[in-house]
Design a protein around this motif. Structure first.
Motif, PDB file in Angstrom:
ATOM      1  N   LEU A  68       0.834  -1.196   0.000  1.00  0.00           N
ATOM      2  CA  LEU A  68       0.000   0.000   0.000  1.00  0.00           C
ATOM      3  C   LEU A  68       0.873   1.253   0.000  1.00  0.00           C
ATOM      4  O   LEU A  68       0.620   2.208  -0.753  1.00  0.00           O
ATOM      5  CB  LEU A  68      -0.918   0.007   1.223  1.00  0.00           C
ATOM      6  N   GLY A  69       1.910   1.237   0.832  1.00  0.00           N
ATOM      7  CA  GLY A  69       2.804   2.381   0.879  1.00  0.00           C
ATOM      8  C   GLY A  69       3.471   2.633  -0.456  1.00  0.00           C
ATOM      9  O   GLY A  69       3.582   3.781  -0.908  1.00  0.00           O
ATOM     10  N   LEU A  70       3.910   1.573  -1.123  1.00  0.00           N
ATOM     11  CA  LEU A  70       4.579   1.719  -2.413  1.00  0.00           C
ATOM     12  C   LEU A  70       3.604   2.144  -3.508  1.00  0.00           C
ATOM     13  O   LEU A  70       3.983   2.863  -4.437  1.00  0.00           O
ATOM     14  CB  LEU A  70       5.286   0.428  -2.789  1.00  0.00           C
ATOM     15  N   PHE A  71       2.344   1.699  -3.410  1.00  0.00           N
ATOM     16  CA  PHE A  71       1.332   2.156  -4.369  1.00  0.00           C
ATOM     17  C   PHE A  71       1.172   3.668  -4.253  1.00  0.00           C
ATOM     18  O   PHE A  71       1.154   4.391  -5.267  1.00  0.00           O
ATOM     19  CB  PHE A  71      -0.001   1.450  -4.112  1.00  0.00           C
ATOM     20  N   LEU A  72       1.053   4.167  -3.023  1.00  0.00           N
ATOM     21  CA  LEU A  72       0.957   5.612  -2.827  1.00  0.00           C
ATOM     22  C   LEU A  72       2.220   6.304  -3.308  1.00  0.00           C
ATOM     23  O   LEU A  72       2.171   7.377  -3.924  1.00  0.00           O
ATOM     24  CB  LEU A  72       0.714   5.915  -1.341  1.00  0.00           C
ATOM     25  N   TYR A  73       3.360   5.708  -3.017  1.00  0.00           N
ATOM     26  CA  TYR A  73       4.650   6.290  -3.402  1.00  0.00           C
ATOM     27  C   TYR A  73       4.763   6.430  -4.914  1.00  0.00           C
ATOM     28  O   TYR A  73       5.322   7.395  -5.426  1.00  0.00           O
ATOM     29  CB  TYR A  73       5.760   5.399  -2.859  1.00  0.00           C
TER      30      TYR A  73
END
Length: 513
Positions: A106-111
């Motif tokens: 999820l963090g990398l998707f936002l990133y």
């Protein structure tokens, strides 16, 4: 050079924020004065992890605005300075019991999507057992994630901003300490000490960009209405002989919630850091502790098959970050966002205090600073730096590899490694070093290794270098590579040559970009 004229903006501090504000203000036609008591980037700005990054872990603290702004800035800065900034791919191994895989995804998707990414490749999942990044790691880890960020030569970024400010008319004064500043009606009277002599300058506004000294400046030297405390946090790094033979970087999790980077560094080394611990005392005396060295060695040994010990550390450095916080949070959780406060009453001359910030967002901080000052200085609101290359960065299509290939053809007589270092450090400014040389003898006296007099003279005349350390550890990292004899020869050269050369050119054009 000091003048009796009244400046629009006087800036105290020659780190990335001070230099960035000076550049932006000078480009808007303002008359700018900057003083730095030591060397440019001599403190926090040369002690970073040397990343232009969004700050993946800041998402855990819901710092979405900061992360988005930083992600956008990655590619703005990559275009502005492709010689000193370049893309990196980071490998984040998944470790059971720490951050769950879904949270990382999820963090990398936002990133990937918060910052309007254009040039940099997106994130992906990998199996370490089938990827070259898995070879140096301990057995038992297979799942990992890969994402993009950028590397920066941090001290050079500061110098390039100062050079561009100077070329646009700013007066940049290194080795110049602010002794005091007081209001006199609608102006500031600033007393500085340069070359042992005291001088006064007048300015319509004053910017406190003193970094970890910003609170001390307010307490002891500047007559301000509000005294704002800051949170001083020490971050340290170690450099060891290289632990892997590929270009990927690693971002490792630790059970205490911190993350630590392991990054290929200067061809032959691995950079590991950083720590976060509260700091008390004079920031000029900050130094890595034995506990910090052990902490980073232990964390590296958790992940790498090749073990390291404190005796393997070939170099270390520490810096103090001036963060805006109340002292209650864990040091790792204190915001890295910047806070700008105007101190002004009635019709007095304004004081702008700079708190916090990170090297990635320095350009946006500078724009915000000018927006704060513009009501007091007239209509100078046009932002301009986002599309303007820094000195040496004006390569066709911001393409470093193509430019280097062209320089190989043009200067085929130069050893490839030496030419690569020149282009990486100076970009299109290498013409000022190589000048009309057609062979090695044209580079001036040879001081040892690949160091020649032309480079030192350029650094002294154009980049404010005043001693060997300025060259070995800030304008470059030659200190990790050259022999003791070469380092001594550089020091001797400065001792012999410094009195005859101006060390802080001011307001002069640069005709050979």
């Amino acid at each position: 050079m000091l003048t009796s004229d009244t400046y629009d903006v006087a800036i105290i501090g020659g780190g990335i924020n001070g230099a960035g504000i000076a550049r932006d203000a000078a480009g808007r036609g303002l008359k700018v004065f900057l003083c730095e008591k030591n060397d440019l980037a001599s403190a926090t700005s040369s002690a970073s992890t040397k990343l232009i990054h969004g700050g993946l872990r800041y998402l855990e603290y819901y710092e979405f605005r900061l992360v988005r702004e930083a992600l956008i800035e990655r590619e703005v800065l990559l275009n502005a300075a492709p010689h000193i900034i370049w893309p990196l791919r980071f490998v984040l191994p998944h470790v059971k019991g720490l951050r769950p895989a879904w949270m990382i995804r999820l963090g990398l998707f936002l990133y990937d999507h918060l910052g309007g990414r254009k040039k940099l490749p997106g994130s992906e999942g990998i199996h370490l057992s089938h990827h070259k990044a898995g070879a140096p790691l301990v057995p038992g880890m297979d799942k990992a994630f890969v994402y993009s960020d950028c590397w920066v030569q941090d001290a050079r970024l500061v110098v390039l901003n100062a050079m561009d400010a100077r070329d646009r008319g700013a007066e940049i004064n290194v080795g110049t300490e602010c002794l005091s500043a007081r209001r006199d009606g609608g102006e500031w009277i600033v007393t500085v000490r340069q070359n042992g002599a005291e001088h006064e300058i007048r300015a319509k506004s004053l910017v406190n960009a003193a970094g970890p000294w910003c609170a001390e400046l307010l307490e002891k030297r500047v007559s301000a209405h509000k005294k704002q405390g800051i949170r001083l946090v020490q971050g340290s790094h170690i450099v060891v002989p290289k632990l892997f033979d590929h270009d990927y970087c690693y971002i490792f999790q630790n059970p205490d919630g911190r993350i630590v980077f392991a990054i290929p560094y200067e061809q032959d080394f691995t950079l590991i850091g950083t720590t976060d611990r509260d700091y008390k005392g004079d920031p000029a005396r900050v130094a890595i502790s034995d506990d910090e060295i052990s902490y980073m060695c232990d964390l590296a040994n958790t992940y790498f098959a090749r073990k390291i010990a404190p005796k393997d550390v070939v170099w270390s450095y520490s810096g103090v970050r001036p963060l805006y916080g109340n002292g209650e949070e864990n040091a790792s959780a204190v915001t890295r966002d910047y806070v700008l406060e105007i101190d002004q009453q009635n019709d007095e001359a304004p004081l702008l205090n700079i708190y916090g910030g990170k090297i990635t967002t320095y350009r946006k901080l500078a724009e915000a600073a000018l927006a704060k000052l513009s009501p007091f200085l007239g209509n100078h609101e046009t932002a301009w730096t986002s599309g303007s290359p820094l000195p040496g960065g004006d390569m066709p299509d911001a393409d470093f590899e193509s430019y280097f290939a062209a320089m190989q053809q043009r200067f085929s007589w130069l050893p490839e490694a030496q030419l690569y270092r020149y282009v990486r450090n100076y970009g299109t400014l290498i013409n000022q070093i190589i000048a009309g040389a057609t062979d090695m003898s044209g580079l001036g006296d040879h001081l040892g290794d690949d160091v020649y007099e032309n480079e030192l003279r350029y650094l002294m005349e154009q980049e404010w270098a005043r001693c060997a350390d300025d060259v070995l550890w800030r304008r470059s990292k030659l200190g990790l590579h050259v022999s003791k004899d070469t380092a001594t020869a550089i020091a001797d050269w400065f001792a012999k040559t410094a009195p005859s050369i101006r060390t802080a050119p001011s307001g002069e054009g640069n005709d050979d970009k």
